[in-house]
Design a protein around this motif. Sequence first.
Motif, PDB file in Angstrom:
ATOM      1  N   PRO A  68       0.822  -1.213   0.000  1.00 18.01           N
ATOM      2  CA  PRO A  68       0.000   0.000   0.000  1.00 18.01           C
ATOM      3  C   PRO A  68       0.854   1.260   0.000  1.00 18.01           C
ATOM      4  O   PRO A  68       1.989   1.267   0.483  1.00 18.01           O
ATOM      5  N   ASP A  69       0.280   2.346  -0.519  1.00 19.14           N
ATOM      6  CA  ASP A  69       0.975   3.640  -0.520  1.00 19.14           C
ATOM      7  C   ASP A  69       0.868   4.335   0.828  1.00 19.14           C
ATOM      8  O   ASP A  69       1.645   5.241   1.116  1.00 19.14           O
ATOM      9  N   PHE A  70      -0.090   3.917   1.650  1.00 11.78           N
ATOM     10  CA  PHE A  70      -0.230   4.421   3.018  1.00 11.78           C
ATOM     11  C   PHE A  70      -0.940   3.360   3.846  1.00 11.78           C
ATOM     12  O   PHE A  70      -1.599   2.458   3.306  1.00 11.78           O
ATOM     13  N   LEU A  71      -0.794   3.492   5.163  1.00 11.54           N
ATOM     14  CA  LEU A  71      -1.280   2.463   6.079  1.00 11.54           C
ATOM     15  C   LEU A  71      -2.080   3.088   7.217  1.00 11.54           C
ATOM     16  O   LEU A  71      -1.581   3.969   7.914  1.00 11.54           O
ATOM     17  N   GLY A  72      -3.314   2.623   7.403  1.00 11.41           N
ATOM     18  CA  GLY A  72      -4.103   2.961   8.581  1.00 11.41           C
ATOM     19  C   GLY A  72      -4.043   1.794   9.549  1.00 11.41           C
ATOM     20  O   GLY A  72      -4.536   0.706   9.239  1.00 11.41           O
ATOM     21  N   TYR A  73      -3.423   2.013  10.699  1.00 11.66           N
ATOM     22  CA  TYR A  73      -3.142   0.942  11.663  1.00 11.66           C
ATOM     23  C   TYR A  73      -3.988   1.214  12.907  1.00 11.66           C
ATOM     24  O   TYR A  73      -3.593   1.982  13.786  1.00 11.66           O
ATOM     25  N   ILE A  74      -5.165   0.583  12.969  1.00 14.57           N
ATOM     26  CA  ILE A  74      -6.158   0.932  13.982  1.00 14.57           C
ATOM     27  C   ILE A  74      -6.242  -0.175  15.032  1.00 14.57           C
ATOM     28  O   ILE A  74      -6.573  -1.310  14.731  1.00 14.57           O
ATOM     29  N   LEU A 117      -5.186  12.774  -0.991  1.00 15.74           N
ATOM     30  CA  LEU A 117      -6.517  13.062  -1.507  1.00 15.74           C
ATOM     31  C   LEU A 117      -6.476  14.010  -2.694  1.00 15.74           C
ATOM     32  O   LEU A 117      -7.502  14.472  -3.167  1.00 15.74           O
ATOM     33  N   LYS A 118      -5.260  14.259  -3.179  1.00 14.85           N
ATOM     34  CA  LYS A 118      -5.052  15.138  -4.335  1.00 14.85           C
ATOM     35  C   LYS A 118      -4.223  14.377  -5.365  1.00 14.85           C
ATOM     36  O   LYS A 118      -3.528  13.422  -5.036  1.00 14.85           O
ATOM     37  N   PRO A 119      -4.250  14.823  -6.629  1.00 17.05           N
ATOM     38  CA  PRO A 119      -3.427  14.164  -7.649  1.00 17.05           C
ATOM     39  C   PRO A 119      -1.947  14.129  -7.296  1.00 17.05           C
ATOM     40  O   PRO A 119      -1.261  13.157  -7.597  1.00 17.05           O
ATOM     41  N   SER A 120      -1.425  15.178  -6.641  1.00 20.49           N
ATOM     42  CA  SER A 120      -0.040  15.143  -6.189  1.00 20.49           C
ATOM     43  C   SER A 120       0.000  14.410  -4.865  1.00 20.49           C
ATOM     44  O   SER A 120      -0.634  14.818  -3.909  1.00 20.49           O
ATOM     45  N   HIS A 121       0.687  13.277  -4.823  1.00 20.75           N
ATOM     46  CA  HIS A 121       0.645  12.418  -3.651  1.00 20.75           C
ATOM     47  C   HIS A 121       1.988  12.417  -2.936  1.00 20.75           C
ATOM     48  O   HIS A 121       3.000  12.877  -3.457  1.00 20.75           O
ATOM     49  N   PHE A 122       2.007  11.872  -1.750  1.00 19.61           N
ATOM     50  CA  PHE A 122       3.222  11.732  -0.950  1.00 19.61           C
ATOM     51  C   PHE A 122       3.943  10.476  -1.426  1.00 19.61           C
ATOM     52  O   PHE A 122       3.579   9.374  -1.068  1.00 19.61           O
ATOM     53  N   ALA A 123       4.930  10.636  -2.299  1.00 22.51           N
ATOM     54  CA  ALA A 123       5.564   9.483  -2.940  1.00 22.51           C
ATOM     55  C   ALA A 123       6.391   8.678  -1.955  1.00 22.51           C
ATOM     56  O   ALA A 123       7.050   9.223  -1.080  1.00 22.51           O
ATOM     57  N   ARG A 124       6.348   7.358  -2.091  1.00 23.75           N
ATOM     58  CA  ARG A 124       7.262   6.501  -1.338  1.00 23.75           C
ATOM     59  C   ARG A 124       8.663   6.687  -1.916  1.00 23.75           C
ATOM     60  O   ARG A 124       8.849   7.085  -3.057  1.00 23.75           O
ATOM     61  N   LYS A 125       9.674   6.359  -1.128  1.00 26.23           N
ATOM     62  CA  LYS A 125      11.058   6.527  -1.572  1.00 26.23           C
ATOM     63  C   LYS A 125      11.330   5.730  -2.840  1.00 26.23           C
ATOM     64  O   LYS A 125      12.059   6.153  -3.719  1.00 26.23           O
ATOM     65  N   ASP A 126      10.711   4.533  -2.940  1.00 24.74           N
ATOM     66  CA  ASP A 126      11.013   3.693  -4.091  1.00 24.74           C
ATOM     67  C   ASP A 126      10.298   4.182  -5.359  1.00 24.74           C
ATOM     68  O   ASP A 126      10.490   3.636  -6.422  1.00 24.74           O
ATOM     69  N   ALA A 155      13.281   1.078   4.814  1.00 21.81           N
ATOM     70  CA  ALA A 155      13.404   2.494   4.450  1.00 21.81           C
ATOM     71  C   ALA A 155      12.369   2.931   3.426  1.00 21.81           C
ATOM     72  O   ALA A 155      12.193   4.134   3.209  1.00 21.81           O
ATOM     73  N   ASP A 156      11.677   1.974   2.798  1.00 22.88           N
ATOM     74  CA  ASP A 156      10.640   2.326   1.831  1.00 22.88           C
ATOM     75  C   ASP A 156       9.243   2.004   2.344  1.00 22.88           C
ATOM     76  O   ASP A 156       8.300   1.885   1.568  1.00 22.88           O
ATOM     77  N   ALA A 157       9.083   1.872   3.670  1.00 23.66           N
ATOM     78  CA  ALA A 157       7.773   1.596   4.239  1.00 23.66           C
ATOM     79  C   ALA A 157       6.816   2.751   3.950  1.00 23.66           C
ATOM     80  O   ALA A 157       7.223   3.908   3.916  1.00 23.66           O
ATOM     81  N   PRO A 158       5.547   2.468   3.761  1.00 23.55           N
ATOM     82  CA  PRO A 158       4.587   3.550   3.509  1.00 23.55           C
ATOM     83  C   PRO A 158       4.326   4.365   4.761  1.00 23.55           C
ATOM     84  O   PRO A 158       4.533   3.885   5.883  1.00 23.55           O
ATOM     85  N   PRO A 159       3.886   5.610   4.625  1.00 21.88           N
ATOM     86  CA  PRO A 159       3.479   6.393   5.787  1.00 21.88           C
ATOM     87  C   PRO A 159       2.403   5.665   6.589  1.00 21.88           C
ATOM     88  O   PRO A 159       1.557   4.966   6.015  1.00 21.88           O
ATOM     89  N   MET A 160       2.434   5.833   7.919  1.00 28.29           N
ATOM     90  CA  MET A 160       1.504   5.118   8.787  1.00 28.29           C
ATOM     91  C   MET A 160       0.730   6.065   9.686  1.00 28.29           C
ATOM     92  O   MET A 160       1.300   6.949  10.324  1.00 28.29           O
ATOM     93  N   PHE A 161      -0.582   5.843   9.763  1.00 28.55           N
ATOM     94  CA  PHE A 161      -1.479   6.481  10.726  1.00 28.55           C
ATOM     95  C   PHE A 161      -1.802   5.425  11.772  1.00 28.55           C
ATOM     96  O   PHE A 161      -2.362   4.371  11.462  1.00 28.55           O
ATOM     97  N   ASN A 162      -1.430   5.691  13.027  1.00 25.68           N
ATOM     98  CA  ASN A 162      -1.506   4.697  14.092  1.00 25.68           C
ATOM     99  C   ASN A 162      -2.471   5.201  15.175  1.00 25.68           C
ATOM    100  O   ASN A 162      -2.235   6.246  15.775  1.00 25.68           O
ATOM    101  N   ALA A 163      -3.573   4.461  15.409  1.00 25.28           N
ATOM    102  CA  ALA A 163      -4.555   4.890  16.400  1.00 25.28           C
ATOM    103  C   ALA A 163      -4.908   3.736  17.330  1.00 25.28           C
ATOM    104  O   ALA A 163      -5.142   2.609  16.874  1.00 25.28           O
TER     105      ALA A 163
END
Length: 298
Positions: free
Chosen positions: A198-204, A287-296, A215-223
């Motif tokens: 995934p390009d991002f991770l919701g970890y609930i 949520l926009k066409p310009s996204h937060f790119a992963r390092k890879d 080093a190429d892990a996707p951004p994580m939202f942790n709740a």
Amino acid sequence: MAAMPAMAQMPAMIPAPAPVDAHAIALYGRDNPGALSSEIWSKAGGVDYTVRNVTFPTLTPVLPAKGKGNGAAVVVAPGGAFMLLAMDHEGWKVARALAAKGITAFVLKYRLTPTPKDEKEAATFMGAKLAQEIGHPMSGELLGKSEAPKDGAAAIAYVRQHAAQYGVDPKRIGMIGFSAGAMTARRVAIDAPAAARPDFLGYIYGPQDAETVPADAPPMFNAIALDDALFPSKGFPIAAAWMAAKRPVEIHAYQKGNHGFGLGMPGTTTTLVLDQFTAWLDMNGFLKPSHFARKDSQ
């Protein structure tokens, strides 16, 4: 902390016929394993659908209103200790809430550890299995022997391969998981090949135990709630590991909410979790066409 009290907090499971799901996609197409006939459906408290003994994995699209999609997509992985799936509470309800925000959602019904057919016997069985893994869920047999991470990776790969069909950006496809679904999503985010990550991770409300993060892990939202009875607070070692890998991470630690709050326990700030998750997605450009790119992908 024993697992049995956590199981005892679950509402009674009332047997129910399987819901009609004309939009479900066989995850592996003609090669899909298992059969729908193995499934045992119930309603928790007579209200929310749950399913056990899943052998036939599926993916169900839940789409935004026509013209309202923002191009982002999320695979939703419900929890249930790898022996049950909370299809309503942590699946379809979450997907509908995401779709209402313009995000194309896909509910993953992944394969499960088999349980006894009888509901009472199944509850006893599940409690005993959980009790064996208290304190080390990420290294236990329930996750270790599960096909869920394989199904999670296949779900991401499917959505990415069919991005044009659903009007989504193949570089803005994430995964959100709850409890066992969070553990599944974490394995996919760390272990899967790039095309299925995934390009991002919701970890609930997943376990907070640390591990090495690439080093190429996707951004994580942790709740998670600080009074979580199934995963008592250990602090946030997994978030620290994400930071050590120099990857984006955000933590929401709620004062109250216990385990399994889904879209929120009334009377607590956990009711803000989906708004906070989508605000985080927006802040990071997903949520926009310009996204937060992963390092890879940079």
